[in-house]
Structure formats: structure tokens, C-alpha cells
Design a protein around this motif. Structure first.
Motif, PDB file in Angstrom:
ATOM      1  N   TYR A 207      -5.006 -17.886  11.710  1.00 42.72           N
ATOM      2  CA  TYR A 207      -5.098 -16.548  11.641  1.00 42.72           C
ATOM      3  C   TYR A 207      -5.984 -16.089  10.471  1.00 42.72           C
ATOM      4  O   TYR A 207      -5.862 -16.601   9.255  1.00 42.72           O
ATOM      5  CB  TYR A 207      -3.425 -16.003  11.250  1.00 42.72           C
ATOM      6  CG  TYR A 207      -3.414 -14.298  11.320  1.00 42.72           C
ATOM      7  CD1 TYR A 207      -3.521 -13.637  12.680  1.00 42.72           C
ATOM      8  CD2 TYR A 207      -3.651 -13.599  10.048  1.00 42.72           C
ATOM      9  CE1 TYR A 207      -3.253 -12.333  12.576  1.00 42.72           C
ATOM     10  CE2 TYR A 207      -3.644 -11.961  10.330  1.00 42.72           C
ATOM     11  CZ  TYR A 207      -3.506 -11.622  11.411  1.00 42.72           C
ATOM     12  OH  TYR A 207      -3.416 -10.083  11.573  1.00 42.72           O
ATOM     13  N   LEU A 208      -6.998 -15.474  10.663  1.00 48.51           N
ATOM     14  CA  LEU A 208      -8.100 -15.165   9.750  1.00 48.51           C
ATOM     15  C   LEU A 208      -8.163 -13.823   9.188  1.00 48.51           C
ATOM     16  O   LEU A 208      -7.948 -12.892   9.845  1.00 48.51           O
ATOM     17  CB  LEU A 208      -9.431 -15.600  10.391  1.00 48.51           C
ATOM     18  CG  LEU A 208     -10.673 -15.216   9.477  1.00 48.51           C
ATOM     19  CD1 LEU A 208     -10.690 -16.284   8.282  1.00 48.51           C
ATOM     20  CD2 LEU A 208     -11.949 -15.276  10.453  1.00 48.51           C
ATOM     21  N   ILE A 209      -7.770 -14.026   7.949  1.00 48.82           N
ATOM     22  CA  ILE A 209      -7.828 -12.522   7.161  1.00 48.82           C
ATOM     23  C   ILE A 209      -9.069 -12.408   6.222  1.00 48.82           C
ATOM     24  O   ILE A 209      -9.374 -13.232   5.428  1.00 48.82           O
ATOM     25  CB  ILE A 209      -6.541 -12.450   6.216  1.00 48.82           C
ATOM     26  CG1 ILE A 209      -5.214 -12.604   6.919  1.00 48.82           C
ATOM     27  CG2 ILE A 209      -6.690 -11.415   5.416  1.00 48.82           C
ATOM     28  CD1 ILE A 209      -4.111 -12.908   6.092  1.00 48.82           C
ATOM     29  N   ILE A 210      -9.818 -11.377   6.329  1.00 49.08           N
ATOM     30  CA  ILE A 210     -10.887 -11.066   5.763  1.00 49.08           C
ATOM     31  C   ILE A 210     -10.545 -10.008   4.914  1.00 49.08           C
ATOM     32  O   ILE A 210     -10.474  -8.782   5.506  1.00 49.08           O
ATOM     33  CB  ILE A 210     -12.148 -10.920   6.461  1.00 49.08           C
ATOM     34  CG1 ILE A 210     -12.467 -12.138   7.158  1.00 49.08           C
ATOM     35  CG2 ILE A 210     -13.415 -10.626   5.866  1.00 49.08           C
ATOM     36  CD1 ILE A 210     -13.682 -11.768   8.284  1.00 49.08           C
ATOM     37  N   ALA A 211     -10.597  -9.808   3.414  1.00 49.18           N
ATOM     38  CA  ALA A 211     -10.309  -8.620   2.821  1.00 49.18           C
ATOM     39  C   ALA A 211     -11.222  -8.642   1.623  1.00 49.18           C
ATOM     40  O   ALA A 211     -11.400  -9.590   0.754  1.00 49.18           O
ATOM     41  CB  ALA A 211      -8.796  -8.937   2.311  1.00 49.18           C
ATOM     42  N   GLY A 212     -11.642  -7.390   1.351  1.00 49.28           N
ATOM     43  CA  GLY A 212     -12.236  -7.151   0.100  1.00 49.28           C
ATOM     44  C   GLY A 212     -13.205  -5.860   0.433  1.00 49.28           C
ATOM     45  O   GLY A 212     -12.980  -5.111   1.295  1.00 49.28           O
ATOM     46  N   LYS A 213     -14.119  -5.665  -0.950  1.00 44.37           N
ATOM     47  CA  LYS A 213     -15.017  -4.556  -0.782  1.00 44.37           C
ATOM     48  C   LYS A 213     -16.088  -4.685   0.115  1.00 44.37           C
ATOM     49  O   LYS A 213     -16.848  -5.827  -0.067  1.00 44.37           O
ATOM     50  CB  LYS A 213     -15.408  -4.286  -2.207  1.00 44.37           C
ATOM     51  CG  LYS A 213     -16.175  -3.143  -2.390  1.00 44.37           C
ATOM     52  CD  LYS A 213     -16.734  -2.638  -3.906  1.00 44.37           C
ATOM     53  CE  LYS A 213     -17.533  -1.768  -4.115  1.00 44.37           C
ATOM     54  NZ  LYS A 213     -17.761  -1.474  -5.402  1.00 44.37           N
ATOM     55  N   SER A 237     -11.189  -3.887   5.067  1.00 39.84           N
ATOM     56  CA  SER A 237     -12.622  -3.622   4.676  1.00 39.84           C
ATOM     57  C   SER A 237     -12.377  -2.201   3.595  1.00 39.84           C
ATOM     58  O   SER A 237     -11.948  -1.189   3.925  1.00 39.84           O
ATOM     59  CB  SER A 237     -13.520  -3.096   5.524  1.00 39.84           C
ATOM     60  OG  SER A 237     -14.994  -2.637   5.116  1.00 39.84           O
ATOM     61  N   LYS A 238     -12.605  -2.407   2.336  1.00 41.26           N
ATOM     62  CA  LYS A 238     -12.289  -1.401   1.379  1.00 41.26           C
ATOM     63  C   LYS A 238     -13.665  -0.904   0.747  1.00 41.26           C
ATOM     64  O   LYS A 238     -14.741  -1.674   0.732  1.00 41.26           O
ATOM     65  CB  LYS A 238     -11.147  -2.064   0.283  1.00 41.26           C
ATOM     66  CG  LYS A 238     -10.117  -2.489   0.782  1.00 41.26           C
ATOM     67  CD  LYS A 238      -9.229  -2.974  -0.396  1.00 41.26           C
ATOM     68  CE  LYS A 238      -8.734  -1.595  -0.989  1.00 41.26           C
ATOM     69  NZ  LYS A 238      -7.527  -2.119  -2.099  1.00 41.26           N
TER      70      LYS A 238
END
Length: 260
Positions: A207-213, A237-238
Motif C-alpha cells: 500500500y503506497l502512501i504519498i503525503a506532503g506539500k 496532497s497539501k
């Protein structure tokens, strides 16, 4: 001893790093582009603007601040600010001060490392955070270098289990599934594009999580690159940086962390 801490980045891990540096027995003054609420020291707001003339103006303004504050050391905490001009002006403008430079990001080709070498020659001490960066610069005969582990939330996970972290993040996956995480700014220089290109070749239950600005990639672009993996991907996506708690939660949830 008094230290003038100079940073040109806004928030994120840069704020975490500066905060750790102020939590010492030394008196600190921070020159930053905006007010950092977490800092318990005097702050002077000074923005670095693009362009060579504005870069030199920025250095001269810092020198004026140093004339007022009279620090024993000036620590430039964001080495990326000097790549474009290879640290031109540092030696002459700040010749009466002891100077430290920190490189956060590693990697790059020979040219990038050679520019780091040119910058390092203008400082009394250079700080890096990884063995790879330390060894690469040592191989270029940079001898004023020291490796110091990154402080604070970036190296310390919350003292909770992977399952508890996933629960707090509202992520539900089958037991035994490997959690792969990319956290940080969405930029090519962070390697996100390489990860997106490689993701479809990953094998097994993951399970791939991509998180950040989000800085350089639209959500549509990221999701299009990951088409076919919809049930194996979560994109956060922030428009702002992850909080320290969010960052630590993602680290605690991860089996594999993609970092550059």
C-alpha cells in the motif's frame, strides 16, 4: 557564545532544524523569511528573493544584522540557498565571522557535488546528515565537514505501533500488507517522479502512501501515473507542510520509507 542562525526556507523540516539549534545553552538569533511560532528566540524577518543582485542584497542585509547582533558564529542552515551562485560573496562579506553551512539534501550528479565543494571552501565548518553525503564530499577533499544526525521529529518516530499509526491516519489495509511511504515536498529533486515511474513494477501486497506539500506535480498527474493501482494508493496532497505529528505518524506507519 552567540549564534546567528540564517535560513531562507519557509517552515517544514527547516523550522524543526532551527528550533533544535536554539534549544542549546548558546544565545541564538534567527534570521528567517517569516515568523516561526515554535522558536523561543529573537527573530529577524528577512526574505531572500530571486536574482543575483537580490542575492547579494540579502547577504549584505544579513551582514548588517550581524553588525548589530555581534554573533560569535553565523550558521547558514539551508545550503540550498547557495547552489545557484556557489556561495559567491560569503567570504568577503562575512570575512570577520566564523561561518557554518548545513546541507540538508543529498544526491545529485558530479556537478552538484562539485558546487558543494566550492561552497564548503567558503565556510569554517560544513554540516551534513548522512554518511553518503559525508563520504562523497570527503572524496572531493572537503575536510572541514562533520556529520550530525538530524534532530527532532524527523528521526524520532512516535512510540506507537504500525497498526495504531494507520488507525490514527484512518487507513485500513489487510494485515501483512507492506506500507510504502513517500513524505515530503512533491518535487522532482525529491525523487517523486522516479517513484511514480517505478510504482507499477512493485510486486507483492503493498500500500503506497504519498503525503506532503505539493510543489511541482498536480494531483491529476500523480494519479494518472499510478492508474491501475487505485486500491493500493493513498495520496495526501497539501498546500502546506505536514505537521510534525503527521510526519511522525507516517514514519510510524511505514515498512519502507522513500527518501532523497
Amino acid at each position: 557564545m552567540k549564534v546567528l542562525l540564517v535560513d531562507s526556507a519557509r517552515g517544514g523540516h527547516d523550522e524543526t532544524y532551527i528550533r533544535a539549534l536554539t534549544e542549546t545553552q548558546f544565545e541564538s538569533v534567527a534570521v528567517v523569511p517569516e515568523n516561526f511560532n515554535s522558536l523561543d528566540c529573537k527573530q529577524v524577518i528577512l526574505k531572500k528573493l530571486p536574482g543575483f543582485r537580490k542575492y547579494i542584497t540579502w547577504l549584505n542585509e544579513i551582514e548588517k544584522i550581524a553588525q548589530t547582533e555581534r554573533p560569535d558564529i553565523i550558521h547558514f542552515t539551508y545550503g540550498d540557498a547557495f547552489y545557484r551562485y556557489a556561495g559567491i560573496g560569503i567570504k568577503n562579506i562575512f570575512r570577520e565571522y566564523k561561518k557554518i553551512l548545513t546541507f540538508h539534501a543529498g544526491g545529485g550528479d558530479f556537478v552538484r557535488f562539485y558546487f558543494r565543494k566550492l561552497m564548503a571552501e567558503k565556510f569554517n565548518r560544513v554540516v551534513v546528515h548522512t554518511d553518503a553525503m559525508f563520504n562523497a564530499l570527503k572524496n572531493l577533499s572537503v575536510n572541514n565537514i562533520i556529520k550530525i544526525d538530524y534532530p527532532g521529529e524527523l528521526t524520532n518516530r512516535l512510540k506507537i505501533s504500525k497498526s495504531e499509526a494507520l488507525k490514527r491516519l484512518n487507513i485500513s489495509i489487510d494485515k501483512g500488507t507492506k506500507v510504502l511511504i513517500f513524505v515530503g515536498e512533491f518535487r522532482k529533486s525529491r525523487g517523486l517522479d522516479d517513484l511514480l515511474n517505478a510504482a507499477k513494477s512493485f510486486k507483492g501486497d503493498f500500500y503506497l502512501i504519498i503525503a506532503g506539500k505539493n510543489r511541482e506535480f498536480s494531483e491529476d498527474y500523480i494519479l494518472s501515473k499510478l492508474s491501475g493501482l487505485n486500491n493500493k494508493v493513498k495520496l495526501i496532497s497539501k498546500t502546506s507542510y505536514l505537521s510534525n505529528e503527521e510526519f511522525s505518524l507516517y514514519l510510524s506507519a511505514a515498512d519502507v520509507i522513500f527518501a532523497n
